[in-house]
Design a protein around this motif. Structure first.
Motif, PDB file in Angstrom:
ATOM      1  N   ALA A   1       3.721   3.309   5.937  1.00  0.00           N
ATOM      2  CA  ALA A   1       3.194   3.009   7.278  1.00  0.00           C
ATOM      3  C   ALA A   1       3.781   1.705   7.798  1.00  0.00           C
ATOM      4  O   ALA A   1       4.133   1.593   8.982  1.00  0.00           O
ATOM      5  N   ARG A   2       3.941   0.712   6.923  1.00  0.00           N
ATOM      6  CA  ARG A   2       4.523  -0.570   7.350  1.00  0.00           C
ATOM      7  C   ARG A   2       5.974  -0.356   7.792  1.00  0.00           C
ATOM      8  O   ARG A   2       6.445  -0.997   8.728  1.00  0.00           O
ATOM      9  N   THR A   3       6.685   0.541   7.117  1.00  0.00           N
ATOM     10  CA  THR A   3       8.070   0.838   7.507  1.00  0.00           C
ATOM     11  C   THR A   3       8.106   1.515   8.883  1.00  0.00           C
ATOM     12  O   THR A   3       8.944   1.178   9.725  1.00  0.00           O
TER      13      THR A   3
ATOM     14  N   ILE B   1       0.323  -2.594  16.832  1.00  0.00           N
ATOM     15  CA  ILE B   1      -0.364  -1.909  15.729  1.00  0.00           C
ATOM     16  C   ILE B   1      -0.563  -2.832  14.541  1.00  0.00           C
ATOM     17  O   ILE B   1       0.260  -3.725  14.296  1.00  0.00           O
ATOM     18  N   HIS B   2      -1.658  -2.610  13.830  1.00  0.00           N
ATOM     19  CA  HIS B   2      -1.903  -3.274  12.557  1.00  0.00           C
ATOM     20  C   HIS B   2      -1.833  -2.248  11.434  1.00  0.00           C
ATOM     21  O   HIS B   2      -2.286  -1.120  11.599  1.00  0.00           O
ATOM     22  N   GLY B   3      -1.306  -2.664  10.294  1.00  0.00           N
ATOM     23  CA  GLY B   3      -1.334  -1.822   9.106  1.00  0.00           C
ATOM     24  C   GLY B   3      -1.558  -2.680   7.879  1.00  0.00           C
ATOM     25  O   GLY B   3      -0.976  -3.758   7.759  1.00  0.00           O
ATOM     26  N   SER B   4      -2.394  -2.224   6.962  1.00  0.00           N
ATOM     27  CA  SER B   4      -2.669  -2.969   5.732  1.00  0.00           C
ATOM     28  C   SER B   4      -1.365  -3.255   4.990  1.00  0.00           C
ATOM     29  O   SER B   4      -0.473  -2.411   4.946  1.00  0.00           O
ATOM     30  N   ASP B   5      -1.288  -4.459   4.376  1.00  0.00           N
ATOM     31  CA  ASP B   5      -0.033  -4.847   3.729  1.00  0.00           C
ATOM     32  C   ASP B   5      -0.015  -4.618   2.217  1.00  0.00           C
ATOM     33  O   ASP B   5       0.974  -4.904   1.556  1.00  0.00           O
ATOM     34  N   SER B   6      -1.115  -4.124   1.638  1.00  0.00           N
ATOM     35  CA  SER B   6      -1.167  -3.842   0.196  1.00  0.00           C
ATOM     36  C   SER B   6      -2.327  -2.887  -0.071  1.00  0.00           C
ATOM     37  O   SER B   6      -3.183  -2.695   0.804  1.00  0.00           O
TER      38      SER B   6
ATOM     39  N   ALA C   1      -9.051 -13.096   7.916  1.00  0.00           N
ATOM     40  CA  ALA C   1      -9.450 -14.294   7.167  1.00  0.00           C
ATOM     41  C   ALA C   1      -8.263 -15.008   6.512  1.00  0.00           C
ATOM     42  O   ALA C   1      -8.233 -16.240   6.455  1.00  0.00           O
ATOM     43  N   GLU C   2      -7.259 -14.239   6.059  1.00  0.00           N
ATOM     44  CA  GLU C   2      -6.107 -14.860   5.370  1.00  0.00           C
ATOM     45  C   GLU C   2      -5.320 -15.797   6.300  1.00  0.00           C
ATOM     46  O   GLU C   2      -4.547 -16.632   5.837  1.00  0.00           O
ATOM     47  N   HIS C   3      -5.508 -15.638   7.619  1.00  0.00           N
ATOM     48  CA  HIS C   3      -4.755 -16.463   8.574  1.00  0.00           C
ATOM     49  C   HIS C   3      -5.595 -17.589   9.183  1.00  0.00           C
ATOM     50  O   HIS C   3      -5.180 -18.215  10.159  1.00  0.00           O
ATOM     51  N   LYS C   4      -6.769 -17.834   8.581  1.00  0.00           N
ATOM     52  CA  LYS C   4      -7.735 -18.779   9.162  1.00  0.00           C
ATOM     53  C   LYS C   4      -7.132 -20.153   9.468  1.00  0.00           C
ATOM     54  O   LYS C   4      -7.476 -20.771  10.488  1.00  0.00           O
TER      55      LYS C   4
HETATM   56 MG    MG Z   1      -1.104  -8.583   8.172  1.00  0.00          MG
END
Ligand code: MG
Ligand code: RTP
Length: 148
Positions: A84-86, A114-119, A50-53
């Motif tokens: 995980a992001r690293t 891959i996707h990983g949560s950013d916060s 949604a944040e990239h809508k």
């Molecule tokens: Mg993202």
């Protein structure tokens, strides 16, 4: 303990990278507490991203993430969101360092494995979008006394 939501994207599944990706997080010392192979619906994809809508690539992003099965996971451990992001590397695989998942396996920003949560907030939101509470487990691992 901190939790994050990770997902092997359709390109990672098609390229037989589920095992390698799971192994990296296991070997680091993180604990898998939920996982499933699933196909993402358009509705779920639009909520997840949604944040990239308003971004020009939104349509492509939704088409891509719904194009085939993904492997959705929840991992637990100290500082796991950032760590995980690293381990994943930068969003654009052409800038991601060797040794990271995206750096080792990707070339194109649209197909970055891959996707990983950013916060912490995203992790909590995304986990609830993809998993019911009953699908997540909680258990002790003796080996953790050698990690923490
Ligand atoms: Mg993202
Ligand atoms: P993700 O959410 O998938 O884990 O990736 P990320 O946090 O590293 O990157 P983010 O900024 O959230 O972007 C989400 C996904 O959109 C695709 N993207 N395409 N064509 C483009 O310029 C472009 N920019 C981003 C990527 O696949 C990225 O993972």
């Amino acid at each position: 303990m901190e939790k994050t939501f990770l997902m092997v994207k359709p390109d990672g599944v098609q390229r037989n990278l589920i095992g390698d990706i799971v192994a990296r997080f296991e070997q680091k010392g993180f604990k898998l507490i939920g996982a499933k192979l699933m196909t993402v619906s358009t509705d779920l994809a639009e909520k997840h991203y949604a944040e990239h809508k308003e971004r020009p690539f939104f349509g492509e992003l939704v088409d891509f993430i719904t194009s085939g099965p993904v492997f959705a996971m929840v991992w637990e451990g100290e500082n796991v969101v950032t760590s995980a992001r690293t381990i994943m590397g930068k969003t654009n695989p052409s800038e991601a360092l060797p040794g990271t998942i995206r750096g080792d396996y990707g070339i194109n920003v649209g197909k970055n494995i891959i996707h990983g949560s950013d916060s912490l907030e995203s992790a909590s939101r995304e986990m609830k979008l993809f998993f019911n509470e009953e699908e997540l487990t909680s258990y002790n691992k003796q080996s953790e006394t050698w990690i923490y």
